[in-house]
Design a protein around this motif. Sequence first.
Motif, PDB file in Angstrom:
ATOM      1  N   SER A   2     -12.904  -0.427   0.216  1.00 25.36           N
ATOM      2  CA  SER A   2     -11.837  -0.744  -0.731  1.00 25.36           C
ATOM      3  C   SER A   2     -10.625  -1.301   0.008  1.00 25.36           C
ATOM      4  O   SER A   2     -10.333  -0.939   1.148  1.00 25.36           O
ATOM      5  CB  SER A   2     -11.443   0.506  -1.524  1.00 25.36           C
ATOM      6  OG  SER A   2     -10.991   1.511  -0.646  1.00 25.36           O
ATOM      7  N   VAL A   3      -9.927  -2.183  -0.665  1.00 21.66           N
ATOM      8  CA  VAL A   3      -8.736  -2.819  -0.115  1.00 21.66           C
ATOM      9  C   VAL A   3      -7.524  -2.290  -0.859  1.00 21.66           C
ATOM     10  O   VAL A   3      -7.507  -2.229  -2.100  1.00 21.66           O
ATOM     11  CB  VAL A   3      -8.821  -4.352  -0.243  1.00 21.66           C
ATOM     12  CG1 VAL A   3      -7.583  -5.006   0.357  1.00 21.66           C
ATOM     13  CG2 VAL A   3     -10.076  -4.875   0.440  1.00 21.66           C
ATOM     14  N   THR A   4      -6.496  -1.916  -0.106  1.00 25.85           N
ATOM     15  CA  THR A   4      -5.285  -1.393  -0.736  1.00 25.85           C
ATOM     16  C   THR A   4      -4.350  -2.531  -1.117  1.00 25.85           C
ATOM     17  O   THR A   4      -4.482  -3.669  -0.646  1.00 25.85           O
ATOM     18  CB  THR A   4      -4.572  -0.433   0.218  1.00 25.85           C
ATOM     19  OG1 THR A   4      -4.130  -1.159   1.373  1.00 25.85           O
ATOM     20  CG2 THR A   4      -5.510   0.693   0.656  1.00 25.85           C
ATOM     21  N   ALA A   6      -1.261  -2.809  -0.238  1.00 24.33           N
ATOM     22  CA  ALA A   6      -0.478  -3.207   0.931  1.00 24.33           C
ATOM     23  C   ALA A   6      -1.242  -4.228   1.779  1.00 24.33           C
ATOM     24  O   ALA A   6      -0.656  -5.188   2.300  1.00 24.33           O
ATOM     25  CB  ALA A   6      -0.127  -1.984   1.764  1.00 24.33           C
ATOM     26  N   GLN A   7      -2.535  -4.032   1.914  1.00 29.13           N
ATOM     27  CA  GLN A   7      -3.341  -4.991   2.671  1.00 29.13           C
ATOM     28  C   GLN A   7      -3.375  -6.350   1.982  1.00 29.13           C
ATOM     29  O   GLN A   7      -3.286  -7.390   2.635  1.00 29.13           O
ATOM     30  CB  GLN A   7      -4.761  -4.436   2.850  1.00 29.13           C
ATOM     31  CG  GLN A   7      -4.836  -3.227   3.770  1.00 29.13           C
ATOM     32  CD  GLN A   7      -6.231  -2.642   3.820  1.00 29.13           C
ATOM     33  OE1 GLN A   7      -6.963  -2.671   2.838  1.00 29.13           O
ATOM     34  NE2 GLN A   7      -6.593  -2.080   4.973  1.00 29.13           N
ATOM     35  N   ILE A   8      -3.519  -6.331   0.659  1.00 31.09           N
ATOM     36  CA  ILE A   8      -3.513  -7.594  -0.096  1.00 31.09           C
ATOM     37  C   ILE A   8      -2.176  -8.303   0.063  1.00 31.09           C
ATOM     38  O   ILE A   8      -2.114  -9.525   0.256  1.00 31.09           O
ATOM     39  CB  ILE A   8      -3.820  -7.336  -1.581  1.00 31.09           C
ATOM     40  CG1 ILE A   8      -5.282  -6.916  -1.755  1.00 31.09           C
ATOM     41  CG2 ILE A   8      -3.532  -8.572  -2.422  1.00 31.09           C
ATOM     42  CD1 ILE A   8      -6.274  -8.020  -1.448  1.00 31.09           C
ATOM     43  N   ASP A   9      -1.089  -7.557   0.023  1.00 29.59           N
ATOM     44  CA  ASP A   9       0.233  -8.172   0.176  1.00 29.59           C
ATOM     45  C   ASP A   9       0.384  -8.821   1.551  1.00 29.59           C
ATOM     46  O   ASP A   9       0.966  -9.906   1.675  1.00 29.59           O
ATOM     47  CB  ASP A   9       1.320  -7.119  -0.035  1.00 29.59           C
ATOM     48  CG  ASP A   9       1.432  -6.688  -1.492  1.00 29.59           C
ATOM     49  OD1 ASP A   9       0.991  -7.461  -2.364  1.00 29.59           O
ATOM     50  OD2 ASP A   9       1.944  -5.579  -1.743  1.00 29.59           O
ATOM     51  N   ARG A  10      -0.123  -8.152   2.594  1.00 31.46           N
ATOM     52  CA  ARG A  10      -0.041  -8.737   3.935  1.00 31.46           C
ATOM     53  C   ARG A  10      -0.870 -10.019   4.026  1.00 31.46           C
ATOM     54  O   ARG A  10      -0.451 -11.007   4.648  1.00 31.46           O
ATOM     55  CB  ARG A  10      -0.507  -7.725   4.979  1.00 31.46           C
ATOM     56  CG  ARG A  10       0.500  -6.609   5.258  1.00 31.46           C
ATOM     57  CD  ARG A  10       0.138  -5.867   6.533  1.00 31.46           C
ATOM     58  NE  ARG A  10      -1.147  -5.179   6.410  1.00 31.46           N
ATOM     59  CZ  ARG A  10      -1.292  -3.928   5.996  1.00 31.46           C
ATOM     60  NH1 ARG A  10      -0.230  -3.220   5.630  1.00 31.46           N
ATOM     61  NH2 ARG A  10      -2.485  -3.372   5.933  1.00 31.46           N
ATOM     62  N   ARG A  11      -2.029 -10.023   3.404  1.00 30.08           N
ATOM     63  CA  ARG A  11      -2.872 -11.226   3.418  1.00 30.08           C
ATOM     64  C   ARG A  11      -2.205 -12.374   2.648  1.00 30.08           C
ATOM     65  O   ARG A  11      -2.298 -13.539   3.050  1.00 30.08           O
ATOM     66  CB  ARG A  11      -4.240 -10.904   2.823  1.00 30.08           C
ATOM     67  CG  ARG A  11      -5.064  -9.950   3.675  1.00 30.08           C
ATOM     68  CD  ARG A  11      -6.386  -9.612   3.007  1.00 30.08           C
ATOM     69  NE  ARG A  11      -7.133  -8.629   3.775  1.00 30.08           N
ATOM     70  CZ  ARG A  11      -8.308  -8.123   3.400  1.00 30.08           C
ATOM     71  NH1 ARG A  11      -8.868  -8.526   2.262  1.00 30.08           N
ATOM     72  NH2 ARG A  11      -8.928  -7.241   4.164  1.00 30.08           N
ATOM     73  N   SER A  14       0.489 -13.831   4.868  1.00 30.39           N
ATOM     74  CA  SER A  14      -0.080 -14.661   5.934  1.00 30.39           C
ATOM     75  C   SER A  14      -0.557 -16.005   5.391  1.00 30.39           C
ATOM     76  O   SER A  14      -0.347 -17.061   6.014  1.00 30.39           O
ATOM     77  CB  SER A  14      -1.242 -13.929   6.603  1.00 30.39           C
ATOM     78  OG  SER A  14      -0.806 -12.718   7.198  1.00 30.39           O
ATOM     79  N   LEU A 268      -6.567 -14.328  -3.604  1.00 31.15           N
ATOM     80  CA  LEU A 268      -5.789 -13.135  -3.269  1.00 31.15           C
ATOM     81  C   LEU A 268      -4.909 -12.701  -4.431  1.00 31.15           C
ATOM     82  O   LEU A 268      -4.756 -11.497  -4.696  1.00 31.15           O
ATOM     83  CB  LEU A 268      -4.926 -13.418  -2.034  1.00 31.15           C
ATOM     84  CG  LEU A 268      -5.678 -13.562  -0.711  1.00 31.15           C
ATOM     85  CD1 LEU A 268      -4.737 -13.996   0.400  1.00 31.15           C
ATOM     86  CD2 LEU A 268      -6.374 -12.254  -0.334  1.00 31.15           C
ATOM     87  N   ARG A 272      -5.080  -9.156  -6.181  1.00 31.29           N
ATOM     88  CA  ARG A 272      -3.907  -8.299  -6.336  1.00 31.29           C
ATOM     89  C   ARG A 272      -3.692  -7.939  -7.796  1.00 31.29           C
ATOM     90  O   ARG A 272      -3.343  -6.795  -8.126  1.00 31.29           O
ATOM     91  CB  ARG A 272      -2.669  -8.992  -5.767  1.00 31.29           C
ATOM     92  CG  ARG A 272      -1.419  -8.127  -5.844  1.00 31.29           C
ATOM     93  CD  ARG A 272      -0.315  -8.648  -4.959  1.00 31.29           C
ATOM     94  NE  ARG A 272       0.119  -9.990  -5.333  1.00 31.29           N
ATOM     95  CZ  ARG A 272       1.101 -10.648  -4.708  1.00 31.29           C
ATOM     96  NH1 ARG A 272       1.706 -10.089  -3.665  1.00 31.29           N
ATOM     97  NH2 ARG A 272       1.446 -11.843  -5.087  1.00 31.29           N
TER      98      ARG A 272
END
Length: 296
Positions: A2-4, A6-11, A14, A268, A272
């Motif tokens: 699973s992706v959180t 916060a990880q999606i926001d960082r991606r 970028s 993304l 999100r």
Amino acid sequence: MSVTMAQIDRRVDSAQELESVTHTMKGMAAVSVRHFERAADAMGIYESTLDRGLQVVARHLDADDVAWERHSRFPPRRSAVIVFGSNQGLCGPVNRQVARHAAEVVAACPTSVFEVVAVGFRLSSELELTGVPPDVVLELPNSVDGISPRAAELLVRIDRWRRADPNPAVHLVFPSFRGRHAGFEPADRPLLPFDTARLRELVGQPWPGRSLPTYTVGRTELLATLVRQSVFAGLTRTFAQAMASVAASRLVAMDNAQRDVEERLAELHRERHRLRQAAVTEELLDVISGFEAMRE
């Protein structure tokens, strides 16, 4: 896995930074294409002016004239190949295609090739992969102002070849610019020896003005000067065409990269949105479950 959120926001951050970089590089490539295209057109006009000068001199030459025969009396015994590419990557397959075409030109040369000059650091590695390792590697200029000094440097090298061999054959292999959207295609053309058939062709052309110009210097000296300037103009125009082709290829590469980044950003954003909806749904279910528990 699973992706959180916060990880999606960082991606997403970028990807947005990468989109900004590709957009900037795309704009710079578009400006470069226009500058180099104008330089190539200007050198084409200069070559036409030199042709008019050669036409004037050729009208006073005959088959027995030393100035005429000195360029075609001795056939070439050796050849040199100057290949134009790029210094850096991110410009599509331009170096690979030009290197393959250069290998074909070297294989088809009727004389032995004594030197291969690569103009472009990234091109040199591609030439080695095709079995044509360069003897000399020069840097491709980054601006229009750098074309003339680098062409003059090549002209000095050609003079050194001619001192060792009075009449070497010099071939140019380069990406020929076909337009901002058409891109390029690998091309080659002879630079030396000077084509005397071109002089005969110029003699047969009508003069654009009403009166023929004249000259006061010796025709042998004038012909040698015009031929040298014609070689220099050919080198300069080839530089401009190669640089325009590299910039156009980089423009296409950056356009494709920007499109890929935009598609990735859209994915993304959808991911999100899905995670956010799942979190909201989970919170609502918790509220409903708590309400039901309190009511019971």
